[in-house]
Design an enzyme around this catalytic site. Sequence first.
Site, PDB file in Angstrom:
ATOM      1  N   HIS A  34       0.726  -1.153   0.202  1.00 15.94           N
ATOM      2  CA  HIS A  34       0.011   0.177   0.208  1.00 15.94           C
ATOM      3  C   HIS A  34       0.762   1.239  -0.424  1.00 15.94           C
ATOM      4  O   HIS A  34       1.408   1.654   0.855  1.00 15.94           O
ATOM      5  CB  HIS A  34      -0.392   0.111   1.027  1.00 15.94           C
ATOM      6  CG  HIS A  34      -1.696  -1.510   1.522  1.00 15.94           C
ATOM      7  ND1 HIS A  34      -2.148  -2.195   2.291  1.00 15.94           N
ATOM      8  CD2 HIS A  34      -2.733  -1.875  -0.013  1.00 15.94           C
ATOM      9  CE1 HIS A  34      -3.124  -2.977   2.365  1.00 15.94           C
ATOM     10  NE2 HIS A  34      -3.369  -2.985   0.475  1.00 15.94           N
ATOM     11  N   GLU A  42       1.115   3.880   2.688  1.00 12.05           N
ATOM     12  CA  GLU A  42       2.035   3.683   3.956  1.00 12.05           C
ATOM     13  C   GLU A  42       3.869   3.406   3.730  1.00 12.05           C
ATOM     14  O   GLU A  42       4.634   2.988   4.049  1.00 12.05           O
ATOM     15  CB  GLU A  42       1.682   2.225   4.621  1.00 12.05           C
ATOM     16  CG  GLU A  42      -0.233   1.637   4.488  1.00 12.05           C
ATOM     17  CD  GLU A  42      -0.766   0.643   4.404  1.00 12.05           C
ATOM     18  OE1 GLU A  42       0.428  -0.749   4.648  1.00 12.05           O
ATOM     19  OE2 GLU A  42      -1.315   0.484   4.457  1.00 12.05           O
ATOM     20  N   HIS A  93       3.267  -2.731   6.770  1.00 13.85           N
ATOM     21  CA  HIS A  93       2.421  -1.881   6.303  1.00 13.85           C
ATOM     22  C   HIS A  93       1.972  -0.530   7.488  1.00 13.85           C
ATOM     23  O   HIS A  93       3.269  -0.400   8.766  1.00 13.85           O
ATOM     24  CB  HIS A  93       1.202  -2.752   6.757  1.00 13.85           C
ATOM     25  CG  HIS A  93       0.975  -3.864   5.169  1.00 13.85           C
ATOM     26  ND1 HIS A  93       0.319  -3.189   4.268  1.00 13.85           N
ATOM     27  CD2 HIS A  93       1.740  -4.739   5.028  1.00 13.85           C
ATOM     28  CE1 HIS A  93       0.480  -4.540   3.542  1.00 13.85           C
ATOM     29  NE2 HIS A  93       0.658  -5.077   3.846  1.00 13.85           N
ATOM     30  N   GLU A 144       2.311  -4.368  11.289  1.00 13.50           N
ATOM     31  CA  GLU A 144       1.731  -2.853  11.118  1.00 13.50           C
ATOM     32  C   GLU A 144       2.570  -1.753  11.842  1.00 13.50           C
ATOM     33  O   GLU A 144       2.612  -2.222  13.572  1.00 13.50           O
ATOM     34  CB  GLU A 144       0.384  -3.048  11.658  1.00 13.50           C
ATOM     35  CG  GLU A 144      -1.035  -3.707  10.432  1.00 13.50           C
ATOM     36  CD  GLU A 144      -0.635  -3.357   9.087  1.00 13.50           C
ATOM     37  OE1 GLU A 144      -0.308  -2.063   9.176  1.00 13.50           O
ATOM     38  OE2 GLU A 144      -1.714  -3.589   8.423  1.00 13.50           O
TER      39      GLU A 144
END
Length: 375
Positions: free
Chosen positions: A166, A169, A259, A335
């Site tokens: 993504h 990010e 991410h 994350e």
Amino acid sequence: MFISSNFDSGNIEVIAAEQPDAIRLRIRADHQSDFFQWFHFKLYSQADVEHRLVIEGVDKAAYPDGWKGYQAMASYDREHWFRVPTEFDGENLLITHAPEQETVYYAYFVPYSYERHQDLLQAAQQSSWVEQRLLGQTLDGRDMTLLVVGEPSPEKLNIWITARQHPGESMAEWFVEGLLHRLLDDDDGVARLLLQKATFFIVPNMNPDGSARGHLRTNAKGVNLNREWQTPSMEKSPEVYLVRQAMVDSGVDMFLDIHGDEAIPYNFVAGCEGNPGYDERLEQLENAFKNALLAATPEFQVEHGYERSAPGEANLTVGSANVGETFNCLSFTVEMPFKDNDGIPNLETGWSDIRSQQFGYDTLAAIHAVADQLR
């Protein structure tokens, strides 16, 4: 007064910019997609005057909860970034700031430019440990580049790390930069021992087209790469197709997919407990890695994160789930926050590029801690 976003990863549309106290903006959606949240633009104006920048309609963004408690980032020199007062009224985002200089950049998070990406690849290549491989081309004709760190051999572990599926990010590539800094340090004992046992396959940017275009979540064709791992194609998702083929060629003993999360203000991991092939061995490996990362850095925690998937109900189009199932290996989505790590808040910077780098640096110790258990 003028607002520009005609540069690498730039994204904003200007509705009105005649008065400093009445600037109206809108975020452009990803190409051929409804996703939007990433913004990055430059303001030319008078210094020491309070500006009110309203980004309209952000309640329709990909993750509206990401605006709650969020503070936008700003920089005068594009090197040092800081947070500026920001409010979300349920519909619009209001940034209030009196710039100290006549030009200032604003962004959703610290950008990681395509030029810096190229610099990272070439700097890594200066190490005798590193081979730079061209896997192929993206839809926009950019390079899909793999860094192979260490000498591959059947006896060695194959550890894969990918970042920025993504593109918005950007903390993910800062993480990789920090990890590479430690891995390529000949004086670091953790790195030296790991490279005796393992070869690292690192893709610092899985989505260079989306990154340059100023996308939040998709590639040049509006495709979410992290939903392409079951049936990738050169027509829609060459980035995943090429990387997955390289994984098949090398084998995978461990996979980390890096991410950022818009809403949750903590660092956390998501594992493969929902995979059909998940078993006691993989559960023990996951727990060992999480415990090692807890020991390596206070920036990590296990109390906050995504809900665990029910057994057998994993989404195998997602990178970490698909790779974990395909190769029967330890596989995590890592994350980081766009806001701050609320466990150790920093009011000036929130979560930042520097903290992302340090988190990547520290994660290498956790990889080392579980390396002997991976096979």
